[in-house]
Write a protein that holds these residues in place. Structure first.
Motif, PDB file in Angstrom:
ATOM      1  N   GLN A 288      18.323 -35.634 -44.031  1.00 41.65           N
ATOM      2  CA  GLN A 288      16.872 -35.469 -44.182  1.00 41.65           C
ATOM      3  C   GLN A 288      16.061 -36.385 -43.270  1.00 41.65           C
ATOM      4  OE1 GLN A 288      17.602 -33.061 -45.489  1.00 41.65           O
ATOM      5  NE2 GLN A 288      18.478 -33.119 -47.511  1.00 41.65           N
ATOM      6  N   THR A 289      16.350 -37.690 -43.279  1.00 46.96           N
ATOM      7  CA  THR A 289      15.683 -38.640 -42.388  1.00 46.96           C
ATOM      8  C   THR A 289      16.487 -39.925 -42.365  1.00 46.96           C
ATOM      9  OG1 THR A 289      13.649 -39.911 -41.979  1.00 46.96           O
ATOM     10  CG2 THR A 289      14.231 -39.507 -44.264  1.00 46.96           C
ATOM     11  N   THR A 290      16.333 -40.685 -41.277  1.00 45.77           N
ATOM     12  CA  THR A 290      16.962 -42.012 -41.224  1.00 45.77           C
ATOM     13  C   THR A 290      15.914 -43.110 -41.306  1.00 45.77           C
ATOM     14  OG1 THR A 290      16.876 -42.115 -38.795  1.00 45.77           O
ATOM     15  CG2 THR A 290      18.818 -41.082 -39.788  1.00 45.77           C
ATOM     16  N   ASN A 291      14.642 -42.735 -41.507  1.00 42.53           N
ATOM     17  CA  ASN A 291      13.544 -43.698 -41.610  1.00 42.53           C
ATOM     18  C   ASN A 291      13.569 -44.363 -42.985  1.00 42.53           C
ATOM     19  OD1 ASN A 291      10.968 -44.869 -42.147  1.00 42.53           O
ATOM     20  ND2 ASN A 291      10.057 -43.622 -40.534  1.00 42.53           N
ATOM     21  N   PRO A 292      13.812 -45.674 -43.074  1.00 38.52           N
ATOM     22  CA  PRO A 292      13.913 -46.347 -44.383  1.00 38.52           C
ATOM     23  C   PRO A 292      12.649 -46.212 -45.223  1.00 38.52           C
ATOM     24  CG  PRO A 292      14.722 -47.768 -42.627  1.00 38.52           C
ATOM     25  CD  PRO A 292      14.058 -46.621 -41.960  1.00 38.52           C
ATOM     26  N   GLU A 293      11.461 -46.281 -44.587  1.00 40.17           N
ATOM     27  CA  GLU A 293      10.220 -46.178 -45.345  1.00 40.17           C
ATOM     28  C   GLU A 293      10.037 -44.775 -45.912  1.00 40.17           C
ATOM     29  OE1 GLU A 293       8.237 -48.698 -46.213  1.00 40.17           O
ATOM     30  OE2 GLU A 293       9.840 -49.890 -45.297  1.00 40.17           O
ATOM     31  N   THR A 294      10.446 -43.778 -45.157  1.00 35.79           N
ATOM     32  CA  THR A 294      10.352 -42.405 -45.647  1.00 35.79           C
ATOM     33  C   THR A 294      11.327 -42.171 -46.794  1.00 35.79           C
ATOM     34  OG1 THR A 294       9.611 -41.565 -43.510  1.00 35.79           O
ATOM     35  CG2 THR A 294      10.626 -39.983 -44.998  1.00 35.79           C
ATOM     36  N   LEU A 295      12.527 -42.685 -46.668  1.00 36.28           N
ATOM     37  CA  LEU A 295      13.501 -42.570 -47.755  1.00 36.28           C
ATOM     38  C   LEU A 295      12.954 -43.196 -49.032  1.00 36.28           C
ATOM     39  CD1 LEU A 295      16.774 -43.442 -45.805  1.00 36.28           C
ATOM     40  CD2 LEU A 295      16.207 -41.226 -46.814  1.00 36.28           C
ATOM     41  N   LYS A 296      12.314 -44.333 -48.884  1.00 32.21           N
ATOM     42  CA  LYS A 296      11.735 -45.014 -50.044  1.00 32.21           C
ATOM     43  C   LYS A 296      10.600 -44.187 -50.646  1.00 32.21           C
ATOM     44  CE  LYS A 296       9.601 -49.427 -51.361  1.00 32.21           C
ATOM     45  NZ  LYS A 296       9.161 -50.766 -50.859  1.00 32.21           N
ATOM     46  N   ALA A 297       9.778 -43.585 -49.789  1.00 31.95           N
ATOM     47  CA  ALA A 297       8.618 -42.814 -50.262  1.00 31.95           C
ATOM     48  C   ALA A 297       9.047 -41.596 -51.078  1.00 31.95           C
ATOM     49  CB  ALA A 297       7.765 -42.376 -49.075  1.00 31.95           C
ATOM     50  N   VAL A 298      10.192 -40.996 -50.732  1.00 33.31           N
ATOM     51  CA  VAL A 298      10.634 -39.795 -51.457  1.00 33.31           C
ATOM     52  C   VAL A 298      11.738 -40.118 -52.462  1.00 33.31           C
ATOM     53  CG1 VAL A 298       9.967 -38.247 -49.601  1.00 33.31           C
ATOM     54  CG2 VAL A 298      12.296 -39.160 -49.636  1.00 33.31           C
ATOM     55  N   HIS A 299      11.955 -41.412 -52.723  1.00 31.78           N
ATOM     56  CA  HIS A 299      12.895 -41.866 -53.752  1.00 31.78           C
ATOM     57  C   HIS A 299      14.320 -41.382 -53.482  1.00 31.78           C
ATOM     58  CE1 HIS A 299       9.269 -42.967 -55.892  1.00 31.78           C
ATOM     59  NE2 HIS A 299       8.853 -41.712 -55.842  1.00 31.78           N
ATOM     60  N   ARG A 300      14.699 -41.456 -52.220  1.00 26.30           N
ATOM     61  CA  ARG A 300      16.047 -41.028 -51.843  1.00 26.30           C
ATOM     62  C   ARG A 300      16.884 -42.236 -51.459  1.00 26.30           C
ATOM     63  NH1 ARG A 300      19.236 -36.938 -50.428  1.00 26.30           N
ATOM     64  NH2 ARG A 300      20.634 -37.133 -48.642  1.00 26.30           N
ATOM     65  N   ARG A 301      18.076 -42.334 -52.032  1.00 28.20           N
ATOM     66  CA  ARG A 301      18.991 -43.425 -51.711  1.00 28.20           C
ATOM     67  C   ARG A 301      20.045 -42.921 -50.732  1.00 28.20           C
ATOM     68  NH1 ARG A 301      19.489 -43.690 -57.331  1.00 28.20           N
ATOM     69  NH2 ARG A 301      21.732 -43.319 -57.148  1.00 28.20           N
ATOM     70  N   MET A 302      20.269 -43.705 -49.671  1.00 28.00           N
ATOM     71  CA  MET A 302      21.280 -43.300 -48.694  1.00 28.00           C
ATOM     72  C   MET A 302      21.716 -44.513 -47.883  1.00 28.00           C
ATOM     73  SD  MET A 302      21.043 -40.519 -45.573  1.00 28.00           S
ATOM     74  CE  MET A 302      19.765 -41.456 -44.719  1.00 28.00           C
ATOM     75  N   ASP A 303      23.011 -44.676 -47.742  1.00 26.24           N
ATOM     76  CA  ASP A 303      23.586 -45.695 -46.874  1.00 26.24           C
ATOM     77  C   ASP A 303      23.939 -44.995 -45.563  1.00 26.24           C
ATOM     78  OD1 ASP A 303      25.154 -47.524 -45.506  1.00 26.24           O
ATOM     79  OD2 ASP A 303      26.190 -48.243 -47.297  1.00 26.24           O
ATOM     80  N   PHE A 304      23.008 -45.012 -44.606  1.00 28.14           N
ATOM     81  CA  PHE A 304      23.205 -44.221 -43.395  1.00 28.14           C
ATOM     82  C   PHE A 304      24.374 -44.733 -42.562  1.00 28.14           C
ATOM     83  CE2 PHE A 304      22.084 -43.031 -38.952  1.00 28.14           C
ATOM     84  CZ  PHE A 304      22.264 -41.660 -39.104  1.00 28.14           C
ATOM     85  N   ALA A 305      24.585 -46.025 -42.532  1.00 30.09           N
ATOM     86  CA  ALA A 305      25.706 -46.567 -41.754  1.00 30.09           C
ATOM     87  C   ALA A 305      27.028 -46.028 -42.299  1.00 30.09           C
ATOM     88  CB  ALA A 305      25.691 -48.094 -41.791  1.00 30.09           C
ATOM     89  N   ARG A 306      27.154 -46.009 -43.619  1.00 29.92           N
ATOM     90  CA  ARG A 306      28.389 -45.490 -44.213  1.00 29.92           C
ATOM     91  C   ARG A 306      28.487 -43.981 -44.011  1.00 29.92           C
ATOM     92  NH1 ARG A 306      30.710 -46.530 -50.363  1.00 29.92           N
ATOM     93  NH2 ARG A 306      32.633 -45.319 -50.069  1.00 29.92           N
ATOM     94  N   LEU A 307      27.368 -43.282 -44.112  1.00 22.20           N
ATOM     95  CA  LEU A 307      27.365 -41.844 -43.847  1.00 22.20           C
ATOM     96  C   LEU A 307      27.896 -41.563 -42.441  1.00 22.20           C
ATOM     97  CD1 LEU A 307      24.637 -39.260 -44.696  1.00 22.20           C
ATOM     98  CD2 LEU A 307      25.404 -39.457 -42.334  1.00 22.20           C
ATOM     99  N   CYS A 308      27.419 -42.333 -41.466  1.00 21.47           N
ATOM    100  CA  CYS A 308      27.873 -42.140 -40.084  1.00 21.47           C
ATOM    101  C   CYS A 308      29.374 -42.341 -39.965  1.00 21.47           C
ATOM    102  CB  CYS A 308      27.148 -43.108 -39.153  1.00 21.47           C
ATOM    103  SG  CYS A 308      25.407 -42.726 -38.891  1.00 21.47           S
ATOM    104  N   ARG A 309      29.873 -43.392 -40.570  1.00 16.94           N
ATOM    105  CA  ARG A 309      31.316 -43.666 -40.486  1.00 16.94           C
ATOM    106  C   ARG A 309      32.124 -42.520 -41.087  1.00 16.94           C
ATOM    107  NH1 ARG A 309      29.556 -48.880 -42.058  1.00 16.94           N
ATOM    108  NH2 ARG A 309      30.221 -48.522 -44.212  1.00 16.94           N
ATOM    109  N   ASN A 310      31.682 -42.023 -42.223  1.00 16.02           N
ATOM    110  CA  ASN A 310      32.428 -40.955 -42.885  1.00 16.02           C
ATOM    111  C   ASN A 310      32.344 -39.640 -42.123  1.00 16.02           C
ATOM    112  OD1 ASN A 310      33.316 -42.630 -44.934  1.00 16.02           O
ATOM    113  ND2 ASN A 310      31.684 -42.073 -46.353  1.00 16.02           N
ATOM    114  N   VAL A 311      31.171 -39.308 -41.607  1.00 18.42           N
ATOM    115  CA  VAL A 311      31.019 -38.088 -40.824  1.00 18.42           C
ATOM    116  C   VAL A 311      31.895 -38.150 -39.575  1.00 18.42           C
ATOM    117  CG1 VAL A 311      29.406 -36.770 -39.377  1.00 18.42           C
ATOM    118  CG2 VAL A 311      28.736 -37.472 -41.679  1.00 18.42           C
ATOM    119  N   GLN A 312      31.937 -39.297 -38.929  1.00 18.90           N
ATOM    120  CA  GLN A 312      32.756 -39.452 -37.733  1.00 18.90           C
ATOM    121  C   GLN A 312      34.243 -39.366 -38.054  1.00 18.90           C
ATOM    122  OE1 GLN A 312      31.008 -43.166 -36.513  1.00 18.90           O
ATOM    123  NE2 GLN A 312      29.725 -42.202 -34.949  1.00 18.90           N
TER     124      GLN A 312
END
Length: 596
Positions: A288-312
């Motif tokens: 959806q987004t990698t912008n931390p402020e946007t993630l906070k605004a829509v109440h979404r939790r995501m560890d993008f660094a870990r997501l990247c590692r797993n996707v790779q």
């Protein structure tokens, strides 16, 4: 008493899980209901004719954002044709403002609200017994009584998922269609743009029952099954167990689609995915987004660094189709921020990158924050964003161009080599697609229906304009992409003439027919047959993924990637140049493709 459940799907290949689940639950308790399925692309008169021929006493429509306007029109016309017929609706598009819908459609008999299996069963019973007075005892309804008053009954209880019967009575009737399946309901997350955030009561169907039902799909060799679980891997051990079952019972044909949170994946799940047959499983991952402020605004939790590692890590296995999603128009993200999100996700090289636009859905927390974020969106479904405090409509139009170019060129999988070569010549990947979209706009190409071959030609024109010094290199990249997808017999003019020494080409195929080294799986074919089943091309420019300098590539159309349909491409330069055998890299590739 004849009751019909009516689904109007987005495409013919889709099926409607809701109506099949409602019917199965009703029939389990002795009630009867028929099903009619249509698509939004059918003529309205055709749909009306089919429904009227059935002469139902009650017609119940499944309503979503993609069919709501059509269903409303159909319902109005049906009331004019069959005024005595009761018309009911259900689904997210009518549940959240049910009173308003009933007021706008004064002929509408009622609306099923919430999870409707028990509500529908009892509704069927009331109509079978011709006792509408009992409707007030049926949970989960808003209906119009005989005096025209709106009556809302209590909330429908959340069913134990194991109590719900398997929804599909005859899997053979779904040949060449996608089947939808749910092993859980609810979502543990609270993303404010999503209706699933309102149902935090995460419930599961027992694994024993899930395994038994998945075995039915596998036995009937269903082409594709899509799990509708909102976050399939919310329970990691459960996800690993289901994936292990599918791997151990794989029929070599069925594909299973899952929506997951990639940053939740652990070692056990990753190991299971690594072992999968290519094409058995595909994953849809909502970034959806990698912008931390946007993630906070829509109440979404995501560890993008870990997501990247797993996707790779998943991508490195070469066996799992990954589909990553972005949403444009979220609070706090302007054009520059979205471009950064795009580039970060694009760098993960998924098979598909979906650039979607925010839909302000009825009933979501985000819809209640319209004024806070200055959201402007379309009044009609699907309520797509027109602008917000950070992203004006002019920027949305730019993103629309990028979306179309990504869909045509990246998501098609037909231009992989050329795009990889071109990306390094632009500031970033977003700039490439943004400039390509503007080129389409300036040349008047957006409003024209283009053939597949013409898309190659337009991309070549664009790259020649932007990078004139490398015209020949990009032409060869486009030729490589073209033959990687199909064995075209009529070579397009932009590809130039194929200058191959015929004697050497024939010698290659004759040697393979007599003593196969590369095309071992075609033992028994003569050289002409081998030549017709493959394509041999000489390249002199740099092609990403292959050796530099002059090279000979063999495109094998009988061995295609189950992930994107591309032909196996082997570097046979050593053979064509007179060396005795394949180089080690090419031997490894040949062995890998034989395994596939």
């Amino acid at each position: 008493m004849k009751i019909l459940l009516i689904a109007v799907n987005a495409k013919y290949i889709h099926s409607n899980l809701a109506v099949y689940s409602l019917r199965a639950s009703a029939e389990k308790q002795g009630e009867q209901a028929g099903i009619l399925e249509f698509t939004i692309n059918q003529q309205e008169d055709e749909i009306l004719r089919a429904i009227c021929r059935e002469k139902p006493d009650l017609a119940a429509f499944s309503v979503y954002i993609w069919n709501v306007d059509l269903v409303r029109r159909l319902a109005r016309d049906l009331h004019e044709i069959l005024p005595e017929m009761a018309i009911w609706m259900g689904g997210p598009e009518v549940s959240w403002d049910a009173e308003k819908v009933m007021e706008e459609l004064p002929f509408l008999s009622g609306i099923l609200i919430g999870e409707g299996e028990e509500s529908f069963r009892q509704l069927c019973r009331c109509f079978r017994l011709r006792n509408p007075g009992e409707l007030e005892t049926v949970p989960g309804l808003l209906y119009r009584d005989r005096e025209g008053r709106l009556i809302r009954t209590g909330e429908a209880p959340l069913p134990d998922l194991d109590s719900l019967p398997f929804p599909y009575e005859n899997l053979q009737k779904f040949e060449n269609r996608i089947l939808y399946y749910e092993s859980s309901r609810g979502c543990p997350f609270s993303c404010s743009y999503c209706l699933s955030s309102l149902d935090r009561s995460l419930r599961y169907r027992s694994l024993a029952l899930v395994f038994r039902e998945l075995a039915l799909f596998l036995r009937e060799r269903v082409r594709q099954v899509k799990f509708v679980d909102r976050t399939f891997n919310a329970d990691r051990k459960r996800a690993a167990a289901i994936w292990k079952f599918l791997r151990e019972n794989d029929n070599g044909i069925t594909n299973f689609h899952f929506e997951i949170e990639a940053d939740l994946l652990g070692e056990e799940e990753l190991r299971e995915l690594r072992k999968m047959r290519p094409g058995l499983v595909q994953l849809e991952i909502g970034v959806q987004t990698t912008n931390p402020e946007t993630l906070k605004a829509v109440h979404r939790r995501m560890d993008f660094a870990r997501l990247c590692r797993n996707v790779q890590r998943i991508g490195s296995g070469g066996n799992i189709h990954q589909h990553l999603d972005l949403i444009a128009g979220l609070p706090g993200e302007d054009l520059q921020s979205f471009a950064r999100s795009f580039c970060q996700v694009y760098a993960l090289h998924p098979q598909q990158l979906q650039l979607g636009f925010l839909k302000v859905l009825k009933g979501t927390p985000l819809a209640a924050e319209t004024e806070k974020w200055k959201l402007r969106y379309k009044a009609a479904a699907p309520y797509e964003i027109l602008g917000n405090r950070w992203l004006p409509y002019e920027d949305i139009l730019q993103l629309k161009l990028v979306e179309e170019m990504v869909e045509v060129y990246y998501n098609s999988g037909q231009f992989r080599v050329t795009l990889e070569a071109a990306e390094t010549r632009f500031p970033d990947a977003f700039s490439l697609y943004q400039k390509l979209g503007r080129y389409y706009e300036e040349e008047g190409y957006l409003s024209v229906s283009h053939t597949r071959i013409r898309r190659y030609e337009i991309l070549g024109e664009f790259l020649e304009k932007e990078i004139p010094r490398e015209t020949e290199r990009f032409r060869e990249c486009l030729v490589c992409d073209l033959y990687a997808r199909e064995n075209v017999k009529n070579r397009p003019a932009w590809a130039g003439e194929q200058m191959l020494p015929r004697d050497r080409v024939r010698k290659f195929y004759e040697e393979e027919a007599e003593n196969p080294e590369i095309l071992k799986i075609y033992t028994g074919r003569d050289w002409r047959q081998l030549k017709s089943m493959t394509h041999l091309e000489e390249f002199r420019e740099e092609i990403p993924g292959f050796r530099k300098g002059r090279k000979w590539l063999l495109f094998d159309y009988e061995r295609r990637s189950p992930l994107d349909g591309s032909a196996a491409v082997l570097d046979v330069t050593d053979r064509m140049e007179g060396n005795a055998s394949l180089g080690q890299r090419d031997a490894n590739e040949h062995e890998r493709m034989e395994d596939v």
